[in-house]
Design an enzyme around this catalytic site. Structure first.
Site, short mmCIF file in Angstrom:
data_model
loop_
_atom_site.label_atom_id
_atom_site.label_comp_id
_atom_site.label_asym_id
_atom_site.label_seq_id
_atom_site.Cartn_x
_atom_site.Cartn_y
_atom_site.Cartn_z
N CYS B 320 0.84 -1.20 0.00
CA CYS B 320 0.00 0.00 0.00
C CYS B 320 0.89 1.26 0.00
O CYS B 320 0.63 2.22 -0.72
CB CYS B 320 -0.91 -0.02 1.23
SG CYS B 320 -1.95 1.42 1.37
N TRP B 323 2.31 1.61 -3.41
CA TRP B 323 1.29 2.08 -4.36
C TRP B 323 1.27 3.60 -4.41
O TRP B 323 1.09 4.21 -5.46
CB TRP B 323 -0.09 1.56 -3.94
CG TRP B 323 -1.20 2.00 -4.86
CD1 TRP B 323 -1.63 1.36 -5.98
CD2 TRP B 323 -2.01 3.18 -4.75
NE1 TRP B 323 -2.65 2.07 -6.57
CE2 TRP B 323 -2.90 3.20 -5.84
CE3 TRP B 323 -2.06 4.23 -3.84
CZ2 TRP B 323 -3.83 4.20 -6.03
CZ3 TRP B 323 -2.99 5.24 -4.04
CH2 TRP B 323 -3.86 5.21 -5.12
N HIS B 324 1.51 4.20 -3.23
CA HIS B 324 1.44 5.66 -3.16
C HIS B 324 2.63 6.32 -3.81
O HIS B 324 2.55 7.48 -4.23
CB HIS B 324 1.32 6.12 -1.70
CG HIS B 324 -0.06 5.95 -1.17
ND1 HIS B 324 -0.49 4.77 -0.62
CD2 HIS B 324 -1.11 6.81 -1.13
CE1 HIS B 324 -1.76 4.92 -0.25
NE2 HIS B 324 -2.16 6.14 -0.55
N GLY B 325 3.75 5.65 -3.88
CA GLY B 325 4.90 6.29 -4.53
C GLY B 325 6.12 5.40 -4.50
O GLY B 325 6.28 4.57 -3.60
N PHE B 465 0.13 9.62 -7.53
CA PHE B 465 0.16 8.23 -7.05
C PHE B 465 -0.31 7.23 -8.10
O PHE B 465 -0.90 7.53 -9.05
CB PHE B 465 -0.66 8.08 -5.78
CG PHE B 465 -0.18 8.96 -4.67
CD1 PHE B 465 1.18 9.24 -4.53
CD2 PHE B 465 -1.05 9.54 -3.79
CE1 PHE B 465 1.64 10.07 -3.52
CE2 PHE B 465 -0.60 10.36 -2.77
CZ PHE B 465 0.73 10.63 -2.64
#
Lengths: 368, 465
Positions: B320, B323-325, B465
């Site tokens: 997770c 996923w954001h960066g 993102f």
């Protein structure tokens, strides 16, 4: 005009489509109510706390507002006016002729005709009791503005509905430029919308309401001289760079002066002024009992050719100094701080000269 | 094109008006697909090709899966979809990151490695639409939904402009059935949706973009910020990211609603969460539920013993974070949240406190989340430690700078509003108003809101993102 066409199309589709789902009358009523409340509140906010100008012009205006009944004469114009007319010296010169005149210099860097007109109207709205003469720098009414200053507080500030109207009428006359007229119109329309909606001005509105106006040291110095400040007294690298430009490129300065000399005797371009707007301005002064004297101060920055305005009777009083042959001292390189502005010493000389030129108008005024 | 830009309003006005002017549902969908492509192309038309590749491939795989192939073939088809979608995402988003990390690791072991980075531009919204298309293929593979026969419907599901670039992540099984319905303008709850849009606009333009002026310097030069300013900067970053993302979601839900489509709630007062577990039920709900359904549950969820549950939680939250960066700071953020979720599981904390209102639990959760935001926003791992050090007054480099009272008041105002208002409360009240009263109040509200909008076009944080 493509965007406007799209907008019109969108609005008509919108109206048509909405009318399928709701009573058209109710929809119109609600839209009108929405707009009415929106405008009422937006304009109410503007009345209570004016749009923050965010520049030394605003400082000058606030100062004038506080001392409005102390001045007999005001100067309106660009930085050329700002750096050329010295109120204290003018007072001294005129007092020798037995005339007591206190003046204030409203000149501001980059001031163009539209902003100047807006400032004149704001100033007269304060109903200054003693004010009897306005010296107004004549500049062209070119509606094209640089993107560099787009959406700055100062640019938005003067975009009243009247200014937008003046832009549109100037745009009709102005010869083609690199920027399409529709783009220029949209540029100003967006500024006008910002102004109308107070877009983004909230934090400044609150700050100015809470703190009032505070002045920088340099502004205090400028205000103590009734709006005048010599470029030599400015601080900051920018001004030193400007000083260097004339030293670095004397040939360019000479070219500019030659160009100015050569244009004497030629016919003036017809598009440079918005005559209707100037007539309105003259009428405004006249209604307020103020004598308006239009001037073209010494400058190499392509000053407008103003004589036709006098010939046509658009303005009644005109003083022009854009003649290098008639006023060689004001065009000598050593008289200039940079390409466009006089040195402090030459500004003193010019103010003394201007005091003499002003005398006949003042004597008219007093009936002597 | 941002939702808060003037050109978006013009775009939406045209999209909306023409959409409702068309009476045929098929043509309405074609129009929306065209608008969606124009919307995306306004950012960069070249990356439309990536959306179309995903669309064509996943539609095709969906069709093939619907023909009841053998289990082996189905698995191969699913793998093709996963490899293609995650492959594109990997190349554009993670290639340079993993390459640099591998080089750095090699250098730690004394290997003289060099690598050429790709320096690819990250296509806006790629993480969002990739997850959307994947959810479709996985759902069809699992037999949880039928593959759609309509290519138009599927293409619109992938590219639907209100949620294309920053979510909410829409599930095909929620959205595709809506495309079969003939929507009526009479059924659109205008007052509710216009209020929701305005709320979203306030969150984004008046809150998130304005507080950025305080937040950015604190994170750009943490060595210059005092303890007080660091606390204020970090707290306001919590406000900024919430305002930015939930504001976008609100506007997306409102725009979709005005076109007759319902998107699910993506934020439910997350800073009122009483545990980290609760926080993830309230924050970016469409993403956390995606990870739950398509990663946590397939990994075994909480059905394979305690240790496996904890391991699954850790895996999910590391991913997770990623996923954001593509940065270690995001990984750390994921680990941070994973760690606290694991801790809550171990001591049974999350379950017990979520049942009743507990200010101490809310404060505790907010503290954990706030520390997490430091990792999330810091430029590097080193800087995140420096900021955390500043917060507890440990860093030697903590500079001077007094807390600005005005911004502290903004923070207090946010806390009060966030505590008192529940999602949907204002919208419900607006819906009950007579239309003329609503018009008057809306006009007044817009006139008050616009002056407080930030004037620069700040991109949405979640676009990256």
């Amino acid at each position: 005009m493509k965007v406007e066409a799209n907008l019109l199309q969108a609005v008509s589709y919108f109206a048509l489509s909405i009318s399928k789902g709701a009573s058209p009358l109710a929809l119109c009523r609600d839209l009108l109510i929405f707009l009415a409340f929106f405008l009422l509140v937006s304009q109410g906010v503007q009345r209570l706390v004016p749009w923050p100008g965010g520049s030394e012009i605003e400082s000058k205006f606030r100062h004038f507002e506080e001392h409005k009944d102390e001045y007999d004469l005001v100067f309106f114009g660009s930085s050329i006016t700002y750096r050329s007319f010295i109120p204290n010296l003018l007072q001294d010169e005129l007092s020798r002729s037995g005339i007591d005149i206190r003046s204030f210099n409203f000149g501001g860097p980059g001031m163009r005709s539209f902003e100047q007109d807006h400032l004149i109207r704001r100033t007269l709205d304060t109903a200054p009791e003693r004010l009897s003469i306005a010296v107004v720098e004549l500049r062209d009414w070119n509606p094209s503005f640089s993107e560099k200053n787009a959406f700055t507080k100062r640019m938005v500030h003067w975009h009243s509905t009247r200014s937008l109207g003046q832009i549109i009428s100037s745009l009709r006359k102005w010869p083609p430029t690199k920027t399409a007229p529709s783009d220029t119109f949209l540029y100003h329309l967006r500024h006008w919308l910002w102004k109308m909606t107070n877009f983004g001005a909230g934090p400044d509105i609150i700050a100015s309401a809470l703190r009032g106006t505070s002045h920088s040291d340099i502004e205090v110095k400028m205000l103590s001289q009734h709006g005048y400040l010599a470029l030599e007294d400015e601080t900051g690298e920018l001004y030193l760079e400007r000083k260097r430009e004339i030293l670095d490129d004397p040939a360019e300065y000479k070219r500019r002066v030659t160009r100015l000399t050569q244009r004497q005797g030629r016919s003036a371009p017809t598009h440079q002024f918005n005559e209707d707007a100037i007539r309105d301005q003259v009428a405004l002064f006249s209604n307020a009992g103020i004598q308006a004297i239009y001037v073209v101060p010494p400058s190499t920055k392509n000053p407008p050719m103003a004589q036709p305005l006098l010939d046509k009777g658009v303005v009644e009083n005109l003083l022009t100094y854009d003649h290098p042959t008639r006023f060689p001292r004001y065009y000598a390189p050593e008289s200039h701080f940079d390409f466009n502005h006089l040195t402090k010493e030459m500004a003193q000389n010019f103010t003394q000269r201007f005091a003499k030129d002003l005398l006949p108008f003042l004597l008219n005024e007093t009936g002597e | 094109m941002l939702f808060v830009e003037s050109r978006f309003f013009l775009f939406f006005l045209v999209a909306f008006s023409v959409y409702w002017f068309i009476s045929s549902q098929a043509w309405r969908k074609r129009w929306l697909l065209l608008c969606s492509n124009v919307f995306y192309a306004a950012w960069d038309w070249r990356f439309l090709s990536l959306i179309w590749i995903s669309t064509v491939v996943d539609y095709g795989i969906g069709r093939l899966l619907s023909q009841n192939p053998s289990r082996g073939k189905s698995k191969i088809l699913l793998m093709v979809s996963l490899l293609l979608n995650l492959g594109i995402l990997g190349v554009f988003k993670y290639f340079d990151f993993f390459l640099e990390s591998a080089v750095a690791l090699g250098q730690e072991f004394g290997l003289d490695l060099t690598a050429s980075r790709l320096h690819l531009v990250l296509p806006v919204g790629i993480s969002f639409y990739t997850f959307q298309t994947l959810s479709y293929t996985i759902d069809v593979y699992r037999g949880q939904m039928r593959a759609t026969k309509s290519f138009l419907d599927f293409a619109l599901f992938v590219a639907f402009f209100p949620q294309l670039v920053a979510g909410p992540i829409v599930r095909a099984r929620d959205f595709l059935p809506q495309l079969k319905l003939h929507h009526s303008l009479r059924k659109i709850p205008f007052r509710r949706l216009l209020t929701l849009f305005l709320i979203g606009y306030v969150k984004k333009a008046c809150l998130a973009d304005q507080v950025a002026t305080v937040v950015d310097p604190v994170f750009a030069s943490p060595e210059l910020a005092s303890t007080g300013m660091t606390w204020l900067g970090v707290s306001l970053y919590a406000v900024q990211i919430y305002g930015d993302f939930s504001g976008y979601s609100d506007m997306a839900i409102a725009c979709a609603g005005l076109l007759g489509y319902e998107l699910r709630l993506n934020f439910n007062s997350p800073y009122r969460a009483r545990s980290v577990t609760d926080f993830w039920r309230r924050w970016h709900i469409s993403l956390s539920s995606w990870f739950r359904d398509y990663l946590y549950v397939p990994l075994g969820g909480n059905q394979r013993g305690r240790l496996r549950t904890l391991a699954n939680l850790s895996i999910v939250f590391v991913l997770c974070g990623l996923w954001h960066g593509a940065a270690w700071t995001f990984v750390l953020w994921g680990i941070h949240h994973g760690l606290f979720l694991v801790l809550e599981r171990l001591i049974g904390f999350g379950r017990s406190v979520t049942r009743k209102t507990n200010p101490l639990a809310i404060l505790n959760t907010s503290g954990v989340v706030l520390v997490g935001w430091v990792f999330f926003r810091a430029e590097s791992v080193g800087e995140s430690w420096l900021i955390l050090g500043n917060m507890i007054g440990l860093a030697k480099s903590a500079g001077s700078g007094s807390v600005e009272l005005g911004w502290a008041l903004v923070l207090v105002g946010f806390i009060v509003a966030h505590s008192c208002l529940r999602p949907g409360q204002l919208e419900e009240k607006a819906e009950r108003l007579p239309s003329w009263t609503f018009a008057a109040l809306y006009g007044t509200a817009v006139a008050i809101v616009l002056p407080f909008a930030a004037t620069g076009d700040q991109p949405f944080i979640y676009f990256q993102f």
